[in-house]
Design a protein around this motif. Structure first.
Motif, PDB file in Angstrom:
ATOM      1  N   PRO A 126       1.163   0.112 -12.770  1.00 16.57           N
ATOM      2  CA  PRO A 126       0.624  -0.271 -11.455  1.00 16.57           C
ATOM      3  C   PRO A 126      -0.880  -0.489 -11.464  1.00 16.57           C
ATOM      4  O   PRO A 126      -1.388  -1.395 -10.806  1.00 16.57           O
ATOM      5  CB  PRO A 126       1.016   0.919 -10.557  1.00 16.57           C
ATOM      6  CG  PRO A 126       1.318   2.039 -11.494  1.00 16.57           C
ATOM      7  CD  PRO A 126       1.849   1.406 -12.727  1.00 16.57           C
ATOM      8  N   THR A 164       3.673  -3.828  -7.715  1.00 14.19           N
ATOM      9  CA  THR A 164       2.692  -3.132  -8.549  1.00 14.19           C
ATOM     10  C   THR A 164       3.285  -2.747  -9.898  1.00 14.19           C
ATOM     11  O   THR A 164       2.618  -2.098 -10.710  1.00 14.19           O
ATOM     12  CB  THR A 164       2.180  -1.853  -7.849  1.00 14.19           C
ATOM     13  OG1 THR A 164       3.263  -0.930  -7.685  1.00 14.19           O
ATOM     14  CG2 THR A 164       1.590  -2.187  -6.488  1.00 14.19           C
ATOM     15  N   TYR A 165       4.533  -3.116 -10.126  1.00 16.10           N
ATOM     16  CA  TYR A 165       5.183  -2.784 -11.400  1.00 16.10           C
ATOM     17  C   TYR A 165       5.632  -4.028 -12.149  1.00 16.10           C
ATOM     18  O   TYR A 165       6.589  -3.994 -12.901  1.00 16.10           O
ATOM     19  CB  TYR A 165       6.369  -1.847 -11.167  1.00 16.10           C
ATOM     20  CG  TYR A 165       5.990  -0.390 -11.302  1.00 16.10           C
ATOM     21  CD1 TYR A 165       6.025   0.251 -12.532  1.00 16.10           C
ATOM     22  CD2 TYR A 165       5.539   0.329 -10.198  1.00 16.10           C
ATOM     23  CE1 TYR A 165       5.649   1.567 -12.666  1.00 16.10           C
ATOM     24  CE2 TYR A 165       5.153   1.654 -10.317  1.00 16.10           C
ATOM     25  CZ  TYR A 165       5.221   2.272 -11.559  1.00 16.10           C
ATOM     26  OH  TYR A 165       4.825   3.580 -11.695  1.00 16.10           O
TER      27      TYR A 165
END
Length: 295
Positions: A126, A164-165
């Motif tokens: 992230p 965010t991944y």
């Protein structure tokens, strides 16, 4: 009385995190340039002709502060990242040491691999995704993110936490190989230097040189994974179906040399990064050992 091992690991992790934060503030412009060069696709055509041209255009358009775009995401994550990395490595190495307490190269490789995978999943993915999006956003004609918290809020609002991944697989591969290579090289060089005298003192300069060598080895060993990770975390990540598709498109559209974009600026940052962190890490261990003996 000897200090509890868990407390010791926490001290070492915190120290490593502080060292990482200092190092990032010093060397982040090289990380910025590396990321921009990796995002710059030949098919577009490329915007930058090289490192100097990238720096010149960035300062011209955004001032010197532009070279620090995305710094906050790495800075906020430096302490927890180092905590997970060194904490995991210390935890695993406690089980991997020989009866004499020595950790060999093979064991340190596996412990480093475990540490890298842990930090990739919990912290780095992230953190890196946000950093890359911020840097990529600045290069667009109409930047959208006004700051760290605004950018994170917008990313999560539009894409959810999954936003965010992005690039988790190449991040795991990159961080796992990063720490496996670095801890293996560092442990091997350290064991070679100590020879048959485990109590021999290692000068901080020697530790720094060993750390720089370990950092350089990781750069040459996994920069292709770093390029793939960067592409999959950028604002145009939707073009790629998965890690393999991203690698295939890069190879097909830009050739094999594209997998080594940003190697020079990454080399400068990583060598200094690893050298600083390992020097501080080793010196804190020495101080704590002296404290244990006198308490």
């Amino acid at each position: 009385m000897r200090k509890d091992v868990t407390d010791t690991e926490c001290d070492l992790c915190l120290t490593g995190g502080i060292a990482g934060g200092i190092e990032i503030c010093i060397t982040f412009p090289t990380e910025y340039v590396k990321t921009q060069l990796q995002l710059d696709e030949r098919a577009n055509p490329p915007r930058y002709r090289g490192i100097g041209h990238c720096v010149t255009l960035t300062v011209q358009d955004h001032g010197v502060r532009g070279l620090y775009r995305g710094l906050s995401s790495l800075l906020y994550g430096s302490i927890p990242k180092s905590a997970v990395r060194f904490g995991t490595f210390e935890f695993l190495s406690n089980y991997a040491r020989s009866s004499s307490g020595k950790l060999d190269g093979k064991a340190s490789f596996l412990c480093g691999l475990g540490a890298g995978v842990s930090e990739a999943v919990l912290i780095v993915c992230p953190m890196e995704t946000i950093k890359v999006k911020f840097i990529h956003d600045q290069a667009s004609s109409t930047p959208r993110y006004r700051g760290f918290f605004h950018g994170v809020r917008e990313i999560i609002r539009e894409q959810g936490l999954r936003g965010t991944y992005q690039g988790l697989t190449p991040t795991i591969l990159k961080q796992g190989s990063n720490q496996a290579i670095r801890f293996y090289i560092m442990t091997s060089l350290r064991n070679w230097y100590l020879g048959d005298d485990p109590h021999r003192t290692i000068n901080p300069i020697v530790t720094g040189v060993f750390g720089a060598i370990a950092g350089a080895a990781s750069v040459f060993g996994n920069t292709p994974l770093d390029v793939i990770k960067t592409r999959m975390q950028g604002l145009e990540a939707h073009k790629y179906k998965n890690t393999l598709d991203c690698a295939s498109q890069i190879l097909r559209n830009e050739g094999p040399l594209a997998f080594y974009k940003g190697t020079v600026p990454r080399l400068g940052r990583v060598c200094l990064d690893v050298a600083i962190v390992f020097v501080i890490y080793e010196e804190v261990v020495k101080v704590l050992n002296r404290v244990w003996k006198t308490s």
